[in-house]
Design a protein around this motif. Structure first.
Motif, PDB file in Angstrom:
ATOM      1  N   ILE A 226      -1.286  12.880  -6.256  1.00 32.82           N
ATOM      2  CA  ILE A 226      -0.782  14.127  -5.655  1.00 32.82           C
ATOM      3  C   ILE A 226      -0.579  15.186  -6.733  1.00 32.82           C
ATOM      4  O   ILE A 226      -0.732  16.379  -6.480  1.00 32.82           O
ATOM      5  CB  ILE A 226       0.468  13.906  -4.787  1.00 32.82           C
ATOM      6  CG1 ILE A 226       0.552  15.038  -3.755  1.00 32.82           C
ATOM      7  CG2 ILE A 226       1.741  13.816  -5.623  1.00 32.82           C
ATOM      8  CD1 ILE A 226       1.284  14.748  -2.518  1.00 32.82           C
ATOM      9  N   GLY A 227      -0.261  14.765  -7.946  1.00 31.83           N
ATOM     10  CA  GLY A 227      -0.137  15.705  -9.052  1.00 31.83           C
ATOM     11  C   GLY A 227      -1.446  16.406  -9.366  1.00 31.83           C
ATOM     12  O   GLY A 227      -1.461  17.555  -9.802  1.00 31.83           O
TER      13      GLY A 227
ATOM     14  N   ALA B 182       0.849  -1.188   0.000  1.00 37.63           N
ATOM     15  CA  ALA B 182       0.000   0.000   0.000  1.00 37.63           C
ATOM     16  C   ALA B 182       0.888   1.242   0.000  1.00 37.63           C
ATOM     17  O   ALA B 182       1.808   1.359   0.811  1.00 37.63           O
ATOM     18  CB  ALA B 182      -0.910   0.000   1.228  1.00 37.63           C
ATOM     19  N   TRP B 183       0.611   2.111  -0.913  1.00 43.83           N
ATOM     20  CA  TRP B 183       1.311   3.394  -1.017  1.00 43.83           C
ATOM     21  C   TRP B 183       0.396   4.463  -0.443  1.00 43.83           C
ATOM     22  O   TRP B 183      -0.782   4.541  -0.811  1.00 43.83           O
ATOM     23  CB  TRP B 183       1.629   3.695  -2.476  1.00 43.83           C
ATOM     24  CG  TRP B 183       2.572   2.700  -3.086  1.00 43.83           C
ATOM     25  CD1 TRP B 183       2.232   1.477  -3.622  1.00 43.83           C
ATOM     26  CD2 TRP B 183       3.976   2.811  -3.202  1.00 43.83           C
ATOM     27  NE1 TRP B 183       3.357   0.839  -4.059  1.00 43.83           N
ATOM     28  CE2 TRP B 183       4.451   1.637  -3.831  1.00 43.83           C
ATOM     29  CE3 TRP B 183       4.888   3.796  -2.845  1.00 43.83           C
ATOM     30  CZ2 TRP B 183       5.784   1.423  -4.104  1.00 43.83           C
ATOM     31  CZ3 TRP B 183       6.223   3.583  -3.132  1.00 43.83           C
ATOM     32  CH2 TRP B 183       6.663   2.407  -3.747  1.00 43.83           C
ATOM     33  N   THR B 184       0.919   5.264   0.471  1.00 50.55           N
ATOM     34  CA  THR B 184       0.117   6.301   1.124  1.00 50.55           C
ATOM     35  C   THR B 184       0.940   7.585   1.223  1.00 50.55           C
ATOM     36  O   THR B 184       2.153   7.575   1.039  1.00 50.55           O
ATOM     37  CB  THR B 184      -0.304   5.864   2.544  1.00 50.55           C
ATOM     38  OG1 THR B 184       0.859   5.527   3.300  1.00 50.55           O
ATOM     39  CG2 THR B 184      -1.244   4.671   2.500  1.00 50.55           C
TER      40      THR B 184
ATOM     41  N   GLY C 110       3.084   4.854  -8.930  1.00 49.99           N
ATOM     42  CA  GLY C 110       2.624   5.742  -9.995  1.00 49.99           C
ATOM     43  C   GLY C 110       1.238   6.302  -9.733  1.00 49.99           C
ATOM     44  O   GLY C 110       0.974   7.478 -10.005  1.00 49.99           O
ATOM     45  N   ASP C 111       0.335   5.468  -9.204  1.00 49.49           N
ATOM     46  CA  ASP C 111      -1.014   5.945  -8.880  1.00 49.49           C
ATOM     47  C   ASP C 111      -0.959   6.995  -7.779  1.00 49.49           C
ATOM     48  O   ASP C 111      -1.663   8.009  -7.836  1.00 49.49           O
ATOM     49  CB  ASP C 111      -1.914   4.784  -8.448  1.00 49.49           C
ATOM     50  CG  ASP C 111      -2.311   3.869  -9.586  1.00 49.49           C
ATOM     51  OD1 ASP C 111      -2.151   4.262 -10.770  1.00 49.49           O
ATOM     52  OD2 ASP C 111      -2.783   2.748  -9.301  1.00 49.49           O
TER      53      ASP C 111
ATOM     54  N   THR D 121       5.025  13.351   2.284  1.00 52.66           N
ATOM     55  CA  THR D 121       5.989  12.256   2.259  1.00 52.66           C
ATOM     56  C   THR D 121       5.277  11.021   1.738  1.00 52.66           C
ATOM     57  O   THR D 121       4.179  10.693   2.184  1.00 52.66           O
ATOM     58  CB  THR D 121       6.547  11.985   3.678  1.00 52.66           C
ATOM     59  OG1 THR D 121       7.202  13.165   4.137  1.00 52.66           O
ATOM     60  CG2 THR D 121       7.514  10.816   3.686  1.00 52.66           C
ATOM     61  N   LEU D 122       5.908  10.323   0.788  1.00 59.28           N
ATOM     62  CA  LEU D 122       5.347   9.090   0.234  1.00 59.28           C
ATOM     63  C   LEU D 122       5.821   7.910   1.072  1.00 59.28           C
ATOM     64  O   LEU D 122       7.017   7.788   1.378  1.00 59.28           O
ATOM     65  CB  LEU D 122       5.781   8.911  -1.220  1.00 59.28           C
ATOM     66  CG  LEU D 122       5.207   7.684  -1.926  1.00 59.28           C
ATOM     67  CD1 LEU D 122       3.680   7.757  -2.012  1.00 59.28           C
ATOM     68  CD2 LEU D 122       5.817   7.529  -3.313  1.00 59.28           C
TER      69      LEU D 122
END
Length: 67
Positions: free
Chosen positions: A34-35, A2-4, A28-29, A50-51
């Motif tokens: 955030i973009g 999980a990317w948060t 990438g998602d 912070t990722l």
């Protein structure tokens, strides 16, 4: 995996984002999200982000302010 994102004020204190992100399945998602929302996050009081991948810092904190 999980990317948060974790959001902070300029002084480093954690803050709740004005736009609540989901848990992302790919880096990438997360970066695409955030973009799209960085201006809304900045207007809502977050100064930097912070990722994280499964709770581990990948990079950041990066400023949400346009340089």
């Amino acid at each position: 995996m999980a990317w948060t994102w974790r959001f902070e004020k300029a002084d480093g204190t954690e803050t709740e984002p004005s736009v609540q992100p989901e848990d992302f399945t790919t880096q990438g998602d997360a970066e695409s999200w955030i973009g799209e929302y960085w201006k809304d996050l900045l207007e809502g009081g977050a100064d930097r982000a912070t990722l994280l991948e499964d709770g581990k810092e990948i990079y950041g904190p990066m400023s949400l302010h346009a340089e």
